[in-house]
Structure formats: structure tokens, C-alpha cells
Design a protein around this motif. Structure first.
Motif, mmCIF file in Angstrom:
data_model
loop_
_atom_site.group_PDB
_atom_site.id
_atom_site.type_symbol
_atom_site.label_atom_id
_atom_site.label_comp_id
_atom_site.label_asym_id
_atom_site.label_seq_id
_atom_site.Cartn_x
_atom_site.Cartn_y
_atom_site.Cartn_z
ATOM 1 N N ARG A 76 -49.906 28.355 70.325
ATOM 2 C CA ARG A 76 -49.284 28.874 69.099
ATOM 3 C C ARG A 76 -47.858 28.333 68.943
ATOM 4 O O ARG A 76 -47.439 27.943 67.862
ATOM 5 N N GLU A 77 -47.124 28.325 70.042
ATOM 6 C CA GLU A 77 -45.758 27.836 70.015
ATOM 7 C C GLU A 77 -45.733 26.344 69.654
ATOM 8 O O GLU A 77 -44.933 25.902 68.827
ATOM 9 N N ALA A 78 -46.627 25.567 70.256
ATOM 10 C CA ALA A 78 -46.708 24.135 69.956
ATOM 11 C C ALA A 78 -47.107 23.921 68.490
ATOM 12 O O ALA A 78 -46.574 23.040 67.807
ATOM 13 N N GLU A 79 -48.033 24.754 68.022
ATOM 14 C CA GLU A 79 -48.457 24.657 66.619
ATOM 15 C C GLU A 79 -47.281 24.956 65.688
ATOM 16 O O GLU A 79 -47.057 24.251 64.698
ATOM 17 N N SER A 80 -46.519 25.979 66.030
ATOM 18 C CA SER A 80 -45.360 26.350 65.221
ATOM 19 C C SER A 80 -44.318 25.223 65.228
ATOM 20 O O SER A 80 -43.766 24.861 64.190
ATOM 21 N N GLU A 81 -44.048 24.673 66.398
ATOM 22 C CA GLU A 81 -43.087 23.572 66.501
ATOM 23 C C GLU A 81 -43.570 22.344 65.727
ATOM 24 O O GLU A 81 -42.790 21.681 65.043
ATOM 25 N N THR A 82 -44.858 22.078 65.812
ATOM 26 C CA THR A 82 -45.430 20.937 65.089
ATOM 27 C C THR A 82 -45.312 21.148 63.588
ATOM 28 O O THR A 82 -44.976 20.218 62.845
ATOM 29 N N TYR A 83 -45.545 22.369 63.132
ATOM 30 C CA TYR A 83 -45.415 22.674 61.708
ATOM 31 C C TYR A 83 -43.969 22.464 61.256
ATOM 32 O O TYR A 83 -43.708 21.829 60.233
ATOM 33 N N ILE A 84 -43.031 22.957 62.062
ATOM 34 C CA ILE A 84 -41.604 22.790 61.740
ATOM 35 C C ILE A 84 -41.255 21.302 61.700
ATOM 36 O O ILE A 84 -40.581 20.833 60.782
ATOM 37 N N ASP A 85 -41.742 20.549 62.711
ATOM 38 C CA ASP A 85 -41.492 19.097 62.743
ATOM 39 C C ASP A 85 -42.073 18.406 61.517
ATOM 40 O O ASP A 85 -41.437 17.530 60.919
ATOM 41 N N SER A 86 -43.284 18.811 61.112
ATOM 42 C CA SER A 86 -43.911 18.165 59.954
ATOM 43 C C SER A 86 -43.148 18.493 58.671
ATOM 44 O O SER A 86 -42.987 17.627 57.802
ATOM 45 N N VAL A 87 -42.652 19.737 58.552
ATOM 46 C CA VAL A 87 -41.862 20.106 57.373
ATOM 47 C C VAL A 87 -40.565 19.301 57.348
ATOM 48 O O VAL A 87 -40.151 18.781 56.296
ATOM 49 N N GLU A 88 -39.898 19.186 58.500
ATOM 50 C CA GLU A 88 -38.667 18.400 58.585
ATOM 51 C C GLU A 88 -38.930 16.934 58.263
ATOM 52 O O GLU A 88 -38.172 16.304 57.519
ATOM 53 N N LEU A 89 -40.013 16.393 58.808
ATOM 54 C CA LEU A 89 -40.364 15.000 58.569
ATOM 55 C C LEU A 89 -40.672 14.761 57.087
ATOM 56 O O LEU A 89 -40.233 13.768 56.501
ATOM 57 N N GLU A 90 -41.384 15.691 56.511
ATOM 58 C CA GLU A 90 -41.691 15.591 55.081
ATOM 59 C C GLU A 90 -40.396 15.606 54.261
ATOM 60 O O GLU A 90 -40.237 14.828 53.318
ATOM 61 N N GLY A 91 -39.478 16.460 54.654
ATOM 62 C CA GLY A 91 -38.177 16.511 53.983
ATOM 63 C C GLY A 91 -37.421 15.202 54.134
ATOM 64 O O GLY A 91 -36.792 14.726 53.186
ATOM 65 N N GLN A 92 -37.466 14.610 55.325
ATOM 66 C CA GLN A 92 -36.798 13.335 55.548
ATOM 67 C C GLN A 92 -37.411 12.236 54.675
ATOM 68 O O GLN A 92 -36.691 11.433 54.074
ATOM 69 N N PHE A 93 -38.745 12.222 54.621
ATOM 70 C CA PHE A 93 -39.401 11.211 53.788
ATOM 71 C C PHE A 93 -39.095 11.427 52.310
ATOM 72 O O PHE A 93 -38.880 10.466 51.573
ATOM 73 N N ASP A 94 -39.067 12.687 51.880
ATOM 74 C CA ASP A 94 -38.700 12.980 50.490
ATOM 75 C C ASP A 94 -37.278 12.507 50.200
ATOM 76 O O ASP A 94 -37.002 11.920 49.151
ATOM 77 N N SER A 95 -36.379 12.747 51.141
ATOM 78 C CA SER A 95 -34.995 12.319 50.987
ATOM 79 C C SER A 95 -34.903 10.792 50.917
ATOM 80 O O SER A 95 -34.200 10.248 50.072
ATOM 81 N N LEU A 96 -35.625 10.113 51.798
ATOM 82 C CA LEU A 96 -35.642 8.650 51.777
ATOM 83 C C LEU A 96 -36.224 8.126 50.468
ATOM 84 O O LEU A 96 -35.715 7.155 49.887
ATOM 85 N N GLU A 97 -37.271 8.773 49.992
ATOM 86 C CA GLU A 97 -37.877 8.360 48.722
ATOM 87 C C GLU A 97 -36.867 8.503 47.581
ATOM 88 O O GLU A 97 -36.739 7.605 46.741
ATOM 89 N N ARG A 98 -36.136 9.622 47.557
ATOM 90 C CA ARG A 98 -35.119 9.824 46.524
ATOM 91 C C ARG A 98 -34.032 8.753 46.617
ATOM 92 O O ARG A 98 -33.586 8.214 45.608
ATOM 93 N N GLU A 99 -33.618 8.434 47.845
ATOM 94 C CA GLU A 99 -32.601 7.403 48.036
ATOM 95 C C GLU A 99 -33.090 6.045 47.546
ATOM 96 O O GLU A 99 -32.353 5.319 46.872
ATOM 97 N N ILE A 100 -34.330 5.716 47.881
ATOM 98 C CA ILE A 100 -34.900 4.429 47.454
ATOM 99 C C ILE A 100 -34.984 4.379 45.937
ATOM 100 O O ILE A 100 -34.594 3.386 45.313
ATOM 101 N N ARG A 101 -35.483 5.453 45.322
ATOM 102 C CA ARG A 101 -35.589 5.486 43.861
ATOM 103 C C ARG A 101 -34.202 5.383 43.216
ATOM 104 O O ARG A 101 -34.025 4.669 42.232
#
Length: 141
Positions: A36-61
């Protein structure tokens, strides 16, 4: 006594099995908790990663938007320079055309004057020649 002894053995074996089962359940529960803890950490990591990619996409655009604006501005400037240069070139050609036209007119006048002088000279020569040939033509002699 044999029955009692068997009961004691079974109870002891049952108690040992129960203890082993409880231990196994605790280990499994611990693994479930870790999962459960690993799943929670993975979810947090995926949300952060998604945010980073969204930020990079905005910067590129944004960067490409800036580049498009820059290129549009440069295109407009280049087209304006081209139109000005075209205007200057056409003006020079028009002036040259007018100069050539004026030169042609001047040359035509010069040719007319020369033709006129030539005609006068020929006329004068003709009169001289005709006067020598025919003295009567020169004044009635």
C-alpha cells in the motif's frame, strides 16, 4: 491416558500451527502494508511526473509561440524591406526609362537637324552645280 496424551499433542501441534499461521498472517499483513505504501508513493510520483511533463509541455508551447511571433515579425519586416527596395528599384527604372526617352527625343531632334542641314547643303550644292551648268538659272545672264 493415551487419549489425553493425544489430545495434548494435538493441542500443542494445533497451538504451534496457530502460532505459525499468526506469524504468516503478520508477515503477509506487513507485505500488504508495504505494498500500500509503495502504491501510494508510486501514485504521488506519477502525479508529480505528470505535473512535470505538463509544465514542460507548457514551456515548449510558450517557446514555440515566441518563436512563431518572432518569425512572423521578421517576415513582416523582411516583406516591408522588400517592398521598399522594390519601390526604389522601380523608381530607378522609371527614371532610367524617362532618361532614355529624353535621350531618344534629343537624338531624334539631332537627326532631324542634321538631315535638315544635309538637305540645305545638298540644295546649296545643287544650286551651285546647276548654276555652273546652267548660267541662266543664276540670275538671267
Amino acid at each position: 491416558m493415551y487419549g489425553k496424551h493425544m489430545n495434548d499433542i494435538c493441542n500443542r501441534d494445533l497451538s504451534e500451527c496457530k502460532d505459525k499461521l499468526v506469524q504468516a498472517i503478520k508477515r503477509i499483513q506487513h507485505e500488504v502494508d508495504e505494498s500500500r505504501e509503495a502504491e501510494s508513493e508510486t501514485y504521488i510520483d506519477s502525479v508529480e511526473l505528470e505535473g512535470q511533463f505538463d509544465s514542460l509541455e507548457r514551456e515548449i508551447r510558450a517557446e514555440f509561440g515566441n518563436l512563431h511571433r518572432f518569425l512572423d515579425e521578421e517576415e513582416c519586416k523582411d516583406l516591408e524591406r522588400l517592398k521598399r527596395e522594390q519601390g526604389r528599384a522601380l523608381k530607378r527604372l522609371k527614371e532610367r526609362e524617362n532618361d532614355i526617352y529624353q535621350q531618344r527625343k534629343d537624338l531624334e531632334k539631332a537627326v532631324a537637324v542634321l538631315n535638315s542641314k544635309l538637305a540645305e547643303e545638298e540644295s546649296s550644292k545643287m544650286l551651285k552645280i546647276s548654276g555652273q551648268i546652267c548660267p541662266a538659272a543664276r540670275g538671267g545672264q
